[in-house]
Write an enzyme that holds these catalytic residues in place. Structure first.
Site, PDB file in Angstrom:
ATOM      1  N   GLY A   8       3.161  -0.393   6.871  1.00 13.62           N
ATOM      2  CA  GLY A   8       1.722   0.016   6.134  1.00 13.62           C
ATOM      3  C   GLY A   8       2.185  -0.352   4.731  1.00 13.62           C
ATOM      4  N   GLY A  12       1.274   4.956   0.275  1.00 15.08           N
ATOM      5  CA  GLY A  12       2.647   5.224   0.401  1.00 15.08           C
ATOM      6  C   GLY A  12       3.644   4.191   0.862  1.00 15.08           C
ATOM      7  CB  SER A  34       0.918  -4.735   5.149  1.00 11.37           C
ATOM      8  OG  SER A  34      -0.600  -4.166   5.351  1.00 11.37           O
ATOM      9  CB  ALA A  35      -3.099  -5.297   9.465  1.00 10.29           C
ATOM     10  CB  CYS A 160      -9.749  12.530   3.808  1.00 11.65           C
ATOM     11  SG  CYS A 160      -9.523  11.887   2.098  1.00 11.65           S
ATOM     12  N   GLY A 321      -2.130  12.470  -2.671  1.00 12.53           N
ATOM     13  CA  GLY A 321      -1.044  11.495  -3.254  1.00 12.53           C
ATOM     14  C   GLY A 321       0.097  12.033  -3.525  1.00 12.53           C
ATOM     15  CB  CYS A 355      -6.777  16.094  -5.565  1.00 14.11           C
ATOM     16  SG  CYS A 355      -7.956  14.912  -5.134  1.00 14.11           S
ATOM     17  CE  LYS A 390      -9.377   8.999  -8.829  1.00 12.38           C
ATOM     18  NZ  LYS A 390     -10.276   9.349  -7.810  1.00 12.38           N
TER      19      LYS A 390
END
Length: 425
Positions: A8, A12, A34-35, A160, A321, A355, A390
């Site tokens: 991945g 992360g 990773s794909a 989420c 995160g 967050c 942000k």
């Protein structure tokens, strides 16, 4: 020489690669699998969905930046993890052997659990990936041409909720800028038992403040909402009471809808015997390590965390995160301890939720320390500063990922922006 493989390459995985290289030096081999060949800054997807960002703004190719740090990269999907044989079997037929495996795959999006949902063959949009966000933007443009009702929210079992709150307010702001908000009734439909639950049992006065924000933006809501089916232009919802009994049934018309799905573990991870819970999330001990396979570690959305509380409609706990960052740091330190002969793993992740959520021209920030109540810090606030923070954090995080540093981004910048030091004094 040990071979550390990171499965991945998201929020992360990429920091895990950089931090592993920094901590272990050049004597060990590191490979990222990773794909997808690109990194995407997922928190910006709600902006993409209304045209405020595009793919080039929030993605970049992974391989060139990893090469600079002497980290190998394989852009292939993993078909199978042979945990006993310590190897990955890739979609192209090749295999990758490892001494340590760090799983940071994120999750499988379970649109299939609600008939008619999802962007691929269904009738709802998503902001979970850059591809989904681009498709949502196409649907948003149709809404602008033909205004009508909108539904935003989260399906049963979702964990989420931040992106759903972000999107509903960002959408509201985008429609106001186009001067057509008065033509678009918006309803927020969520599995949460109340507005501001967030999968965390609420944080500070998140309930009161988010309800106030929704009233100020003329957004109606349905909580304890069990979405059962989505037809073209109509969402079928059962509103439950506190005992889990059907209180009211709704057939909600819509021209545009963005609903976050429940998550499961990705197939190649979920299929490993004794690695995961029934939903396919990796079971880990206090050191982010699999109890069954001691050379497999996991962080982020891929790990199993029990719900904070029992709710009439199932809800899950988010992995934010800062929490992911602390898990990654613990994993790297624990692998280093083993390889350097210091002994068994002894570093633990800090399971704390921090967050920043953008609302278009304002925003909301929360801190839950620790994530599971009772908490030492339980704080929620809203204001223009969150929107600006942000934006700044997006640019900073992407720049750091390109630079290849393992600086603790969330801890250094978000916690300072929110003023955690002041709160703890």
């Amino acid at each position: 020489m040990a071979h550390i493989v990171i499965l991945g390459a998201g929020i992360g995985g990429l920091p895990a690669a950089y931090e592993t290289r920094q901590e272990l030096g050049d004597e060990h081999k590191i490979t990222v699998v990773s794909a997808e060949p690109y990194f995407q800054f997922v928190p910006s997807n709600p902006w993409v969905a209304v045209g405020w960002r595009n793919r080039d703004d929030i993605t970049f190719p992974i391989e060139p930046y990893l090469k600079r740090k002497n980290i190998d990269f394989i852009a292939q999907a993993v078909e199978r993890i042979d945990a006993k044989g310590n190897r990955l079997e890739l979609a192209d037929g090749e295999t990758v052997e490892y001494d340590y495996l760090i799983i940071t795959t994120g999750a499988k999006l379970m649109f299939d659990e609600v008939e008619g949902s999802g962007p691929h063959g269904g009738h709802t949009q998503s902001v979970c990936t850059i591809d989904h966000a681009e498709q949502a933007y196409d649907d948003f443009k149709k809404l602008v041409e033909n205004p009508g009702p909108v539904i935003v929210g989260a399906m049963p079992g979702a964990s989420c909720y931040g992106p759903a709150y972000e999107y509903v307010f960002i959408l509201d702001s985008a429609l106001r800028k186009k001067k057509i908000r008065h033509k678009v009734p918006i309803t927020y439909v969520t599995a949460e038992p109340y507005i501001g639950h967030l999968g965390l049992g609420g944080v500070g006065d998140s309930k009161g403040m988010l309800e106030s924000e929704m009233r100020a933006h003329d957004i109606k809501w349905i909580t304890n909402a069990k979405t059962t089916r989505v037809d073209e232009g109509v969402m079928h919802v059962e509103e439950l009471d506190d005992n889990g009994e059907v209180k009211q049934k709704h057939e909600l018309p819509f021209h545009h809808s963005m609903m976050l799905p429940a998550f499961k573990g990705v197939d190649c991870v979920a299929e490993v015997e004794d690695l995961c819970n029934p939903r396919g999330f990796v079971k880990v001990d206090d050191y982010q390590r699999s109890p069954t396979y001691p050379n497999i570690f996991a962080a982020g959305v891929a790990i199993a965390i029990p719900p904070i509380d029992k709710t009439p409609v199932p809800t899950g706990a988010p992995k934010t995160g800062y929490m992911i960052e602390s898990m990654v740091t613990a994993i790297v330190h624990n692998i280093h301890a083993e390889l350097s002969g210091e002994g068994e793993p002894n570093s633990k992740g800090t399971w704390q939720a921090i967050c920043l959520a953008d609302f278009g021209d304002r925003g909301a920030a929360f801190i839950a320390l620790p994530q599971i109540p009772p908490r030492n810090v339980n704080w929620f606030a809203a204001g223009k500063w969150v929107h600006l923070a942000k934006i700044a954090f997006e640019k900073y995080f992407i720049r750091k990922m390109k630079k290849g540093t393992s600086e603790p981004l969330y801890e250094k910048y978000i916690m300072r922006a929110i003023g955690l030091n002041r709160l703890e004094k």
